[in-house]
Design an enzyme around this catalytic site. Structure first.
Site, mmCIF file in Angstrom:
data_model
loop_
_atom_site.group_PDB
_atom_site.id
_atom_site.type_symbol
_atom_site.label_atom_id
_atom_site.label_comp_id
_atom_site.label_asym_id
_atom_site.label_seq_id
_atom_site.Cartn_x
_atom_site.Cartn_y
_atom_site.Cartn_z
ATOM 1 N N TYR A 1 37.471 45.858 40.968
ATOM 2 C CA TYR A 1 37.637 45.371 39.767
ATOM 3 C C TYR A 1 37.016 46.353 38.625
ATOM 4 O O TYR A 1 37.555 46.291 37.583
ATOM 5 C CB TYR A 1 37.555 43.889 39.435
ATOM 6 C CG TYR A 1 38.353 43.181 40.170
ATOM 7 C CD1 TYR A 1 39.466 42.887 39.659
ATOM 8 C CD2 TYR A 1 38.370 42.919 41.725
ATOM 9 C CE1 TYR A 1 40.577 42.047 40.079
ATOM 10 C CE2 TYR A 1 39.400 42.113 42.261
ATOM 11 C CZ TYR A 1 40.431 41.536 41.483
ATOM 12 O OH TYR A 1 41.526 41.075 42.000
ATOM 13 N N HIS B 1 47.182 34.210 35.518
ATOM 14 C CA HIS B 1 46.258 34.714 36.641
ATOM 15 C C HIS B 1 44.934 35.144 36.239
ATOM 16 O O HIS B 1 44.279 35.742 36.875
ATOM 17 C CB HIS B 1 47.093 35.916 37.578
ATOM 18 C CG HIS B 1 48.194 35.429 38.387
ATOM 19 N ND1 HIS B 1 49.099 36.300 38.854
ATOM 20 C CD2 HIS B 1 48.539 33.958 38.597
ATOM 21 C CE1 HIS B 1 50.145 35.501 39.509
ATOM 22 N NE2 HIS B 1 49.623 34.315 39.386
ATOM 23 N N CYS C 1 23.334 29.107 36.852
ATOM 24 C CA CYS C 1 22.436 28.898 38.152
ATOM 25 C C CYS C 1 21.633 29.917 38.357
ATOM 26 O O CYS C 1 20.719 29.722 39.373
ATOM 27 C CB CYS C 1 23.311 28.492 39.168
ATOM 28 S SG CYS C 1 24.499 29.944 39.763
ATOM 29 N N GLY D 1 59.439 43.031 35.017
ATOM 30 C CA GLY D 1 58.503 43.668 35.445
ATOM 31 C C GLY D 1 57.915 42.720 36.590
ATOM 32 O O GLY D 1 56.645 43.164 36.995
ATOM 33 N N THR D 2 58.279 41.931 37.125
ATOM 34 C CA THR D 2 57.875 41.336 38.244
ATOM 35 C C THR D 2 58.767 41.380 39.512
ATOM 36 O O THR D 2 60.000 41.048 39.387
ATOM 37 C CB THR D 2 57.487 39.857 37.811
ATOM 38 O OG1 THR D 2 57.013 38.946 39.013
ATOM 39 C CG2 THR D 2 58.718 38.845 37.452
#
Ligand code: BJW
Length: 255
Positions: A77, A129, A162, A200-201
């Site tokens: 990523y 997403h 956390c 575009g999918t």
């Protein structure tokens, strides 16, 4: 690509697509990775390049991959964040923003995580997403953390709530549920729309792929923009079989 290199069939179908769009009050643009391809962002199902060519993105975009090898997933990523930072919206994104100025009730629903529709000027973009420039805690702590800079440390960063090293990209991986509030907003936009432009999918990934199917089931007009054929192409009212960065500016110019 010049207008003369757009296939004749696409040029011939443009006036009909423009007629449908002119008559629409509430169009929805439903976009996928192909709309950013001409910006320099590989599509999800394109082979990756360089170091990443040995990996299948569909295997890295899973909670299991993050459990097994968080450093690898973070590095993947980071590589993609760096690429998005080096690229910018293309004429297809700009044309979609122009269309919103002509049709203020237009909504964009995107599966992309690059933020380029927002950057091009669309407002109220529904990002199904997630957003590659946000992190969240993998252990469920509330809140999103904006992060536009790159991370040198390959380990997950520390969660401010956390305190564990559990931050991960705030994107939706395979097997994870989409945010119910985002889904509800997309549902409402699709219900209200009178035309959808699917651009575009591959239309393969659920539950997002249900949106164009619903438009077809409700007998609303659907324009597809994709250089390849997809499961939607046969049923689409018009298929403009070209790259979106070429065809969308032509279409917007006819409205
Ligand atoms: C151009 C172009 C140019 C090229 N111009 N165009 C029902 C049936 C079957 C399976 C399932 C189902 N429900 C759920 C599933 C499982 C799964 C799924 O759909 N799997 C399929 C592969 C079959 N779905 C999920 O797991 C979803 N979660 C879920 O349903 O939760 C409930 C549940 C949980 C557990 C069990 C069952 C249910 C979550 C899906 C999340 C998808 N996330 C990703 C990664 C996001 C982060 C990241 O990017 O790293 O989203 S996967 C990937 O696919 C990414 C994309 O947004 C998404 C869609 O891809 P897209 O945009 O269509 O890209 P491509 O590459 O596929 O296609 C590009 C297209 O562009 C091509 O057509 C080209 O031709 C075209 N193109 N150049 C215009 N110049």
């Amino acid at each position: 690509m010049s207008e003369s290199s757009i296939p004749f069939a696409t040029l011939s179908a443009l006036p009909e697509a423009a007629r449908l769009l002119r008559g629409s009050r509430r169009p929805v643009i439903f976009s996928g990775a192909g709309v950013s391809k001409e910006s320099g962002i590989p599509t999800f199902r394109d082979a990756q390049t360089g170091l990443w060519e040995q990996y299948d993105p569909a295997e890295l975009a899973t909670p299991e991959a993050f459990e097994r090898n968080p450093e690898l997933v973070i590095a993947f990523y980071e590589h993609r964040r760096a690429n998005v930072l080096a690229c910018k919206p293309n004429p297809g994104h700009i044309a979609i923003a122009d269309l919103e100025r002509l049709k203020p009730d237009l909504r964009v629903i995107t599966q992309n995580i690059d933020g380029f529709h927002r950057l091009a000027g669309n407002t109220g973009v529904i990002e199904l997403h997630g957003d590659i420039f946000k992190d969240r805690c993998n252990r469920g702590c509330e809140g999103l953390i904006e992060r536009r800079f790159l991370q040198a440390d390959p380990q997950p960063a520390q969660c401010p709530t956390c305190g564990r090293r559990s931050l991960r990209p705030a994107v939706v991986w395979f097997g994870e549920s989409l945010d119910p509030a985002v889904m509800a907003e997309a549902d409402a936009a699709v219900e209200a729309c009178d035309l959808m432009i699917v651009v575009g999918t591959s239309g393969l990934v659920y539950p997002s792929a249900r949106f164009p199917l619903r438009v077809l089931a409700e007998k609303k007009a659907l324009i597809e923009i994709n250089p390849e054929s997809t499961p939607l192409s046969q049923a689409a009212t018009v298929h403009l079989q070209s790259g979106s960065a070429q065809v969308l500016p032509l279409l917007a110019g006819l409205i």
